[in-house]
Scaffold this active site. Structure first.
Site, PDB file in Angstrom:
ATOM      1  N   HIS A 429       0.734  -1.187   0.166  1.00  0.00           N
ATOM      2  CA  HIS A 429       0.256  -0.269   0.385  1.00  0.00           C
ATOM      3  C   HIS A 429       0.510   1.240   0.070  1.00  0.00           C
ATOM      4  O   HIS A 429       0.708   1.709  -0.700  1.00  0.00           O
ATOM      5  CB  HIS A 429      -1.057  -0.143   0.944  1.00  0.00           C
ATOM      6  CG  HIS A 429      -1.851   1.293   1.101  1.00  0.00           C
ATOM      7  ND1 HIS A 429      -1.218   1.733   1.806  1.00  0.00           N
ATOM      8  CD2 HIS A 429      -2.828   1.942   0.790  1.00  0.00           C
ATOM      9  CE1 HIS A 429      -2.484   3.301   1.728  1.00  0.00           C
ATOM     10  NE2 HIS A 429      -2.931   3.600   0.635  1.00  0.00           N
ATOM     11  N   ARG A 519      29.139  -5.502 -16.872  1.00  0.00           N
ATOM     12  CA  ARG A 519      30.118  -6.559 -16.530  1.00  0.00           C
ATOM     13  C   ARG A 519      29.832  -7.136 -15.869  1.00  0.00           C
ATOM     14  O   ARG A 519      28.910  -6.687 -15.122  1.00  0.00           O
ATOM     15  CB  ARG A 519      30.810  -5.468 -15.834  1.00  0.00           C
ATOM     16  CG  ARG A 519      31.832  -4.342 -16.401  1.00  0.00           C
ATOM     17  CD  ARG A 519      32.351  -2.795 -15.235  1.00  0.00           C
ATOM     18  NE  ARG A 519      33.279  -1.779 -15.467  1.00  0.00           N
ATOM     19  CZ  ARG A 519      32.530  -0.839 -15.972  1.00  0.00           C
ATOM     20  NH1 ARG A 519      31.788  -1.075 -14.877  1.00  0.00           N
ATOM     21  NH2 ARG A 519      33.571   0.125 -16.033  1.00  0.00           N
ATOM     22  N   ARG A 587      30.437  -8.067 -21.276  1.00  0.00           N
ATOM     23  CA  ARG A 587      31.851  -8.453 -20.718  1.00  0.00           C
ATOM     24  C   ARG A 587      32.027  -9.980 -19.740  1.00  0.00           C
ATOM     25  O   ARG A 587      31.954  -9.571 -18.807  1.00  0.00           O
ATOM     26  CB  ARG A 587      33.208  -7.352 -20.557  1.00  0.00           C
ATOM     27  CG  ARG A 587      34.834  -7.274 -20.265  1.00  0.00           C
ATOM     28  CD  ARG A 587      34.735  -6.586 -19.577  1.00  0.00           C
ATOM     29  NE  ARG A 587      35.198  -6.156 -18.511  1.00  0.00           N
ATOM     30  CZ  ARG A 587      35.494  -5.194 -17.529  1.00  0.00           C
ATOM     31  NH1 ARG A 587      35.800  -4.166 -17.854  1.00  0.00           N
ATOM     32  NH2 ARG A 587      35.199  -4.952 -16.187  1.00  0.00           N
ATOM     33  N   ASP A 713      42.600   1.072 -18.453  1.00  0.00           N
ATOM     34  CA  ASP A 713      43.442  -0.072 -18.492  1.00  0.00           C
ATOM     35  C   ASP A 713      44.893   0.253 -19.385  1.00  0.00           C
ATOM     36  O   ASP A 713      45.819   0.511 -19.099  1.00  0.00           O
ATOM     37  CB  ASP A 713      42.925  -1.310 -18.203  1.00  0.00           C
ATOM     38  CG  ASP A 713      42.586  -1.900 -17.295  1.00  0.00           C
ATOM     39  OD1 ASP A 713      42.909  -1.508 -16.039  1.00  0.00           O
ATOM     40  OD2 ASP A 713      42.006  -2.848 -17.216  1.00  0.00           O
ATOM     41  N   CYS A 760      34.728   3.055 -23.916  1.00  0.00           N
ATOM     42  CA  CYS A 760      34.034   2.954 -23.111  1.00  0.00           C
ATOM     43  C   CYS A 760      34.447   3.901 -21.352  1.00  0.00           C
ATOM     44  O   CYS A 760      36.213   3.695 -21.120  1.00  0.00           O
ATOM     45  CB  CYS A 760      33.612   1.535 -21.455  1.00  0.00           C
ATOM     46  SG  CYS A 760      33.057   0.462 -22.948  1.00  0.00           S
TER      47      CYS A 760
END
Length: 802
Positions: A429, A519, A587, A713, A760
């Site tokens: 509710h 990911r 990935r 990276d 990305c």
């Protein structure tokens, strides 16, 4: 007068469901007209709907007229305090007692008795009935009065049915119903009440719940949301239990293939059942503790979920609008639709292409978490109320904190800036009212009333997906309105980076070209929580406590491995279905060994490394005996997504692939697990995050179908920086000329090899010049986090000269 009434045909007082449809709203109200519509039009489509009959608005008006009740009711209402409604309870009680003291006309009583007798003849298995109120306004028959009046369950015998009808008619003047009509400008005596009498589905011996044909929070219209618990559905509607939750993809229902996107096991602590006896118009029920075995079981099988969702889809297609549906299953396993009404929150929104994003500007001390409702943020003084009788304590703009809300709370909820409850779920509710009011709520916290102090300043946030959070003090936040029609349409593909599957429903409505990065490690952490090798080799797990916890978490699944593959497949399927047919790049897991070790059972299966960032991660794990069985589970989950769920928009991507030979090994392993490049349009991409990926891009392009540049990276390895080190963090710069050189070379090589390539990262939204660099290099796509999307699109449009 009595003689005139006695000569009226029985149909004036009652009508069977077989004669009712949505054209009869003025005679029997929206709820009963809809039940008739369902029974008459949809049982022929193999939807099971319990039979019944309804009393009419004419019967109600005749009852008032015979007993000369209009004038005294009007006189009592004239005494209502319309400023503060301080005497609302007294006024309501006085009118209800007036109605209960009045007698039904004999023809009315006889009509109910005969209709009940005919219903028992039609339904040989009938043991009891549900008696429900259904109001209709004289001038506005389409007006909704849902939740304002009383209903009675498990009623048997003519006398009890007549008594329950009488109680329902009196409930036209409950406190909440009077207040609702006052708030919406209805003349109380121009609203009539019909009563539906329907074969009872004994869900107290089975299970029951609610379904929506749109996602309740976002209004996303490609899924059906179902929840359910053991026993009567009141526990679900009232939010008393944490119910099971299921999402089903409409596209796959139409394609007749696997359609269940996700299943979340609720704790279902209580089971509401009937007891014998009935006093004063109230059906006796008791909330019993649910057995541990039943708590660890889903209330519906996949087959039942799919069947129920199929019914919901047919109902939505029949009504041509989103629907709010109640379902029940009896002890024999027979499913029924017991109510269906139009969904009112999202379907009534006028400007669906304007969204508002909320985000906290500062970190705060988290007090509580629960189910987040409303996708926004609010703040104020917390006011703890035990019941609606404490209404005077709540000041406008304060945060209401209570155990649970019921319709009796409705007259005061509009004063609250936010609602926090101990109990409740997504269809409770409090959740429904919060959506209708456009308010924020965090329900099902467990202990808000004991954890929060009365008068304490708090911030309530439901802005980050399904989880709602309550913070100490008043925090600052930002609000951004997004007009989807004006967001722009760049030539460069714009994609999203998405971690939380349930956020997909909201972001799928954004004008993006798909998902550039999902990911798997986020899904493994948030929806599984167990190291895959601890499931694949469960018998070799040494720690008894860990084994016990794994057994508890996986109890609802046929095997330990099925727990992993089903839950991972569902997490990915939720995203893939939300964006279908737009591409979704998934990935494969890229945990470092120290991160894997933090999963339940992980320490036993992970090495201790000095530098996990450059160690046993990515592609190197997938063909290693130390993780091969874990990777098999990942592949099996992706095979479910692509082959069983038919979501062929999923593209798989391999991270941290050091050499071409390593890439070839991984592709062979995937092939052995049924994921073959080109089969069912399967594409396999590679993350470009190592200098070797840039230098050898041409060779990598021979074994991979596309690339995505992982700028974080790649930057750390081009510059020789540990990106986790604070000491040299200032040197970490994606715009560094050498980093740009590597990115530019990769894009050119990929295009020469006729491979798609994207990037990305945060830099294209933070730095317009970096976005311009990527556009000038003719990159195919750029992927942004959702909170950076609008800014990123603006930077791309500027770079493209638009």
């Amino acid at each position: 007068m009595f003689l005139a009434l006695s000569l009226i045909n029985m149909e004036t007082y009652t009508m069977p469901f077989s004669e009712l449809d949505n054209s009869k709203v003025s005679q029997v109200g929206g709820k009963n007209a809809s039940l008739g519509e369902l029974f008459q039009k949809l049982t022929r489509k193999d939807i099971r709907v319990p039979d019944g009959f309804a009393t009419t608005a004419d019967a109600y008006r005749g009852f008032l007229s015979l007993n000369n009740l209009e004038h005294p009711i009007r006189a009592i209402l004239d005494r209502l305090d319309r400023e503060d409604f301080n005497n609302l309870s007294k006024v309501g009680k006085e009118i209800r007692q007036l109605i209960l003291n009045a007698d039904f006309p004999e023809p009315f009583t006889e009509a109910i008795s005969e209709s009940y007798h005919q219903l028992k003849k039609r339904e040989k298995k009938l043991r009891s009935v549900a008696v429900r109120s259904s109001a209709t306004a004289e001038d506005l028959p389409e007006a909704s009065f849902a939740g304002q009046h009383d209903s009675f369950m498990n009623i048997s015998g003519t006398a009890q049915v007549i008594d329950a009808v009488h109680q329902c008619i009196a409930s036209l003047f409950t406190d909440r119903a009077i207040k609702y009509r006052e708030d919406h400008g209805f003349d109380h005596l121009k609203v009539a009440l019909s009563v539906g009498v329907q074969m009872m589905v004994r869900s107290d011996l089975g299970c029951a719940g609610v379904a929506f044909t749109v996602e309740p929070e976002t209004g996303f219209d490609q899924v059906i949301f179902i929840n359910g618990s053991w026993g009567l559905g009141d526990n679900v509607v009232g939010g008393i239990v944490n119910a099971d939750q299921y999402y089903v993809y409409k596209g796959n229902l139409k394609r007749d293939c696997a359609a269940v996107l996700s299943k979340e096991l609720g704790s279902k602590e209580k089971t509401l059942v009937y007891t014998t006896g009935r006093k004063g118009g109230d059906t006796n029920t008791v909330n019993k503790n649910t057995s541990q075995i039943k708590r660890s079981q889903f209330v519906l099988s996949d087959k039942e979920i799919t069947r129920l969702a199929g019914w919901c889809l047919k109902i939505e297609e029949h009504y041509k609008r989103p629907m709010d549906i109640e379902w029940a299953r009896n002890r024999s396993g027979e499913l029924y639709i017991v109510q269906a009404r139009p969904e009112t929150v999202h379907s009534s929104k006028k400007n669906k292409n304007k969204l508002k994003d909320y985000a906290l500007k500062q970190k705060g001390e988290e007090i509580l978490t629960g189910v987040g409702i409303g996708s926004k943020i609010a703040a104020g003084k917390a006011r703890i109320l035990q019941s609606p009788k404490d209404a005077a304590k709540l000041q406008t703009g304060e945060v209401l904190v209570t155990g649970i809300t019921t319709p009796d709370w409705d007259p005061i909820l509009h004063k609250a800036s936010a609602i926090i409850t101990d109990h409740g779920g997504r269809t409770s509710h409090a959740a429904i009212v919060a959506r209708e009011m456009g308010a924020v709520a965090v329900v099902g916290t467990g202990n808000a009333t004991s954890k929060i102090k009365d008068g304490q300043p708090v911030t309530v946030s439901a802005a980050s997906g399904n989880e709602g959070k309550v913070f100490k003090d008043i925090l600052e936040w930002k609000e951004e309105e997004i007009d989807l029609d004006k967001i722009g349409d760049p030539r460069t593909k714009v994609m999203l980076i998405l971690a939380e599957p349930k956020q997909a429903f909201r972001y799928a409505m954004y004008p993006v070209d798909g998902i550039g990065l999902t990911r798997l490690e986020f899904a493994i952490t948030n929806t599984i929580g167990i190291h895959p090798m601890a499931l694949a080799r469960f018998n070799k797990v040494k720690d008894a406590k860990i084994r016990k916890e794994i057994n508890r978490l996986t109890a609802a699944y046929p095997t330990k491995e099925a727990y992993f593959t089903e839950r991972l497949a569902m997490a990915v399927s939720t995203i893939a279905a939300s964006f279908y047919p737009r591409p979704v790049i998934v990935r494969m897991s890229d945990f470092k060994s120290n991160e894997y070790a933090s999963l339940l059972g992980g320490k036993q299966f992970e090495p201790e490394e000095q530098n996990p960032m450059l160690g046993f991660r990515g592609a190197s794990r997938y063909y290693s005996d130390q993780y091969l069985e874990g990777f098999r589970l990942e592949c099996e989950a992706m095979k479910i997504v692509r082959d069983k769920m038919k979501l062929d928009n999923v593209i798989l991507m391999i991270p941290f692939c050091r050499t071409v030979e390593e890439g070839e090994k991984v592709i062979e392993v995937m092939k052995s697990y049924g994921l073959k490049r080109g089969k069912n349009k399967l594409k396999i991409y590679m993350m470009v995050e190592l200098p070797s990926n840039v230098i050898g891009c041409t060779e990598f392009a021979k074994i991979f179908d596309g690339f995505s540049i992982g700028s974080n990276d790649l930057t750390q390895l081009v510059l020789g920086i540990d990106r986790d080190s604070e000491l040299i963090s200032k040197v970490f710069e994606e715009q560094n000329p050498q980093v740009r050189t590597f990115i530019g070379k990769t894009i050119r090589k990929a295009h020469k090899a006729k491979r798609k390539i994207g990037l990305c990262g945060q830099a294209p939204s933070d730095f317009p010049e970096f976005a311009r660099f990527l556009v000038d290099q003719h990159i195919d796509s750029i992927s942004f986090n959702p909170d950076a999307l609008v800014k990123g699109i603006k930077n791309i449009l500027i770079a493209e000269g638009k």
